[in-house]
Design a protein around this motif. Structure first.
Motif, short mmCIF file in Angstrom:
data_model
loop_
_atom_site.label_atom_id
_atom_site.label_comp_id
_atom_site.label_asym_id
_atom_site.label_seq_id
_atom_site.Cartn_x
_atom_site.Cartn_y
_atom_site.Cartn_z
N SER A 29 0.86 -1.19 0.00
CA SER A 29 0.00 0.00 0.00
C SER A 29 0.89 1.23 0.00
N GLY A 30 0.31 2.36 -0.38
CA GLY A 30 1.06 3.60 -0.39
C GLY A 30 1.48 4.05 -1.78
N VAL A 31 1.12 3.27 -2.80
CA VAL A 31 1.45 3.65 -4.18
C VAL A 31 0.43 4.69 -4.64
N ARG A 32 0.93 5.77 -5.19
CA ARG A 32 0.05 6.83 -5.68
C ARG A 32 -0.78 6.32 -6.87
N ALA A 33 -2.01 6.81 -6.96
CA ALA A 33 -2.92 6.43 -8.05
C ALA A 33 -2.24 6.69 -9.39
N GLY A 34 -2.34 5.73 -10.28
CA GLY A 34 -1.80 5.87 -11.63
C GLY A 34 -0.34 5.49 -11.78
N GLU A 35 0.34 5.15 -10.66
CA GLU A 35 1.74 4.76 -10.75
C GLU A 35 1.87 3.24 -10.70
N ASP A 36 2.78 2.71 -11.50
CA ASP A 36 3.03 1.28 -11.53
C ASP A 36 4.22 0.95 -10.65
N VAL A 37 3.96 0.30 -9.52
CA VAL A 37 5.00 -0.14 -8.61
C VAL A 37 4.59 -1.51 -8.09
N PHE A 38 5.52 -2.46 -8.18
CA PHE A 38 5.25 -3.82 -7.77
C PHE A 38 6.46 -4.37 -7.02
N VAL A 39 6.26 -5.46 -6.31
CA VAL A 39 7.36 -6.18 -5.67
C VAL A 39 7.78 -7.30 -6.61
N ASP A 40 9.07 -7.38 -6.91
CA ASP A 40 9.60 -8.45 -7.75
C ASP A 40 9.66 -9.72 -6.92
N THR A 41 8.86 -10.72 -7.28
CA THR A 41 8.83 -11.98 -6.53
C THR A 41 9.68 -13.07 -7.20
N THR A 42 10.43 -12.73 -8.22
CA THR A 42 11.29 -13.71 -8.88
C THR A 42 12.31 -14.25 -7.88
N GLY A 43 12.24 -15.53 -7.58
CA GLY A 43 13.16 -16.16 -6.65
C GLY A 43 13.00 -15.73 -5.20
N LEU A 44 11.92 -15.03 -4.89
CA LEU A 44 11.71 -14.52 -3.53
C LEU A 44 11.36 -15.64 -2.56
N LEU A 66 11.70 -3.45 -5.65
CA LEU A 66 10.56 -2.87 -6.33
C LEU A 66 10.81 -2.80 -7.83
N THR A 67 9.74 -2.99 -8.60
CA THR A 67 9.81 -2.87 -10.05
C THR A 67 8.65 -2.00 -10.51
N GLY A 68 8.64 -1.68 -11.77
CA GLY A 68 7.57 -0.87 -12.35
C GLY A 68 8.10 0.50 -12.74
N ALA A 69 7.35 1.17 -13.60
CA ALA A 69 7.79 2.44 -14.17
C ALA A 69 8.07 3.51 -13.12
N ALA A 70 7.35 3.49 -12.00
CA ALA A 70 7.51 4.52 -10.98
C ALA A 70 8.27 4.03 -9.75
N SER A 71 8.90 2.88 -9.83
CA SER A 71 9.54 2.29 -8.64
C SER A 71 10.64 3.18 -8.06
N ALA A 72 11.30 3.99 -8.86
CA ALA A 72 12.36 4.87 -8.36
C ALA A 72 11.82 5.97 -7.45
N ASN A 73 10.52 6.19 -7.48
CA ASN A 73 9.90 7.21 -6.63
C ASN A 73 9.65 6.72 -5.21
N TYR A 74 9.98 5.47 -4.93
CA TYR A 74 9.65 4.86 -3.64
C TYR A 74 10.88 4.28 -2.98
N LYS A 75 10.83 4.22 -1.65
CA LYS A 75 11.92 3.62 -0.88
C LYS A 75 11.77 2.11 -0.92
N HIS A 76 12.91 1.43 -0.94
CA HIS A 76 12.86 -0.03 -0.88
C HIS A 76 12.36 -0.46 0.49
N LEU A 77 11.69 -1.57 0.52
CA LEU A 77 11.10 -2.06 1.76
C LEU A 77 12.11 -2.88 2.54
N PRO A 78 12.22 -2.67 3.84
CA PRO A 78 13.20 -3.40 4.66
C PRO A 78 12.74 -4.82 4.96
N HIS A 79 13.60 -5.57 5.65
CA HIS A 79 13.21 -6.89 6.14
C HIS A 79 11.99 -6.70 7.05
#
Length: 86
Positions: A29-44, A66-79
């Motif tokens: 949660s916390g992704v601004r409307a219209g922005e594409d941000v996802f968690v990369d689950t490859t090998g997670l 994080l992946t997606g076109a707007a992922s650079a606008n967000y902080k990476h999530l910690p453990h």
């Protein structure tokens, strides 16, 4: 902007004496409307509280990527520990 993990889906598996479990989806949660941000689950993989057979409600997730076109606008999530609803 800050994000929060609101859920994670672990893949069911046969007992293998490991405390690791594959994660197939992470909800954030916390992704601004219209922005594409996802968690990369490859090998997670998450870590369970122990390697004993059974059902678990909590899983420790590693640093998430994080992946997606707007992922650079967000902080990476910690453990963190993701707790299943009770």
């Amino acid at each position: 902007a800050d994000l929060a993990v609101t859920g994670a889906t672990a893949v069911d598996r046969l007992y293998d004496a490991s405390d690791k479990v594959d994660i197939s989806a992470v909800t954030i949660s916390g992704v601004r409307a219209g922005e594409d941000v996802f968690v990369d689950t490859t090998g997670l993989q998450g870590t369970l509280e122990n390697a004993a057979a059974g059902s678990y409600l909590d899983v420790l997730l590693p640093q998430l990527t994080l992946t997606g076109a707007a992922s650079a606008n967000y902080k990476h999530l910690p453990h963190l520990i993701c707790r299943a609803p009770r």
